[in-house]
Design a protein around this motif. Sequence first.
Motif, mmCIF file in Angstrom:
data_model
loop_
_atom_site.group_PDB
_atom_site.id
_atom_site.type_symbol
_atom_site.label_atom_id
_atom_site.label_comp_id
_atom_site.label_asym_id
_atom_site.label_seq_id
_atom_site.Cartn_x
_atom_site.Cartn_y
_atom_site.Cartn_z
ATOM 1 N N ALA A 36 0.842 -1.206 0.000
ATOM 2 C CA ALA A 36 0.000 0.000 0.000
ATOM 3 C C ALA A 36 0.871 1.249 0.000
ATOM 4 O O ALA A 36 0.586 2.215 -0.721
ATOM 5 C CB ALA A 36 -0.945 -0.002 1.200
ATOM 6 N N ALA A 37 1.954 1.224 0.766
ATOM 7 C CA ALA A 37 2.870 2.371 0.816
ATOM 8 C C ALA A 37 3.515 2.604 -0.543
ATOM 9 O O ALA A 37 3.647 3.754 -0.987
ATOM 10 C CB ALA A 37 3.932 2.150 1.889
ATOM 11 N N ARG A 38 3.910 1.532 -1.232
ATOM 12 C CA ARG A 38 4.509 1.672 -2.560
ATOM 13 C C ARG A 38 3.501 2.243 -3.553
ATOM 14 O O ARG A 38 3.834 3.138 -4.336
ATOM 15 C CB ARG A 38 5.033 0.318 -3.068
ATOM 16 N N ARG A 39 2.278 1.755 -3.515
ATOM 17 C CA ARG A 39 1.237 2.270 -4.415
ATOM 18 C C ARG A 39 0.971 3.741 -4.120
ATOM 19 O O ARG A 39 0.818 4.551 -5.036
ATOM 20 C CB ARG A 39 -0.061 1.474 -4.255
ATOM 21 N N GLN A 40 0.877 4.088 -2.842
ATOM 22 C CA GLN A 40 0.625 5.473 -2.465
ATOM 23 C C GLN A 40 1.756 6.365 -2.970
ATOM 24 O O GLN A 40 1.512 7.434 -3.543
ATOM 25 C CB GLN A 40 0.481 5.592 -0.952
#
Length: 155
Positions: A36-40
């Motif tokens: 999720a952090a990478r996508r964000q």
Amino acid sequence: MQLDRTDRKLLGALVQNGRATQAELGEAAGLSPSAAARRQKSLEDEGILRGYRADVNLRKLGLAATVMVTITLDSQSEEAMAAFEAAVVGSPSTIRCHLMSGRNDYLLVVRAASIEDYELIHRQEIARLPRVARIETAFALREVVNRTVPPRLFD
């Protein structure tokens, strides 16, 4: 950037709660917190996520009146529009300004404490903007919808 369903879920979660943790975002989007952090981060790098803001209740801070102001300039020349736009940025009561098509050149959204307060804003801020030929004002009676993003984006 083409958004997939996971990106849309992540964006929807952030629109609902800009302070969501990576674990909460991951849960909403069906991802691990690190994914999720990478996508964000990718959404930020692509300029889709432009920032994070507080949703301030202006009414509670004494700015109860929402005023829509249409502006017609004395000319639609590049110079006239540039002068107006440079000046309206400095208008402390204006929260939004849009260049419009149609009869009027600009639409301003102004917040004021009252009608009397708006009268001062009109005289001291709006009427002093350069190249203004006509000002028309309408007061919002009640806010019905206030969204930053249309919900259909997350379907």
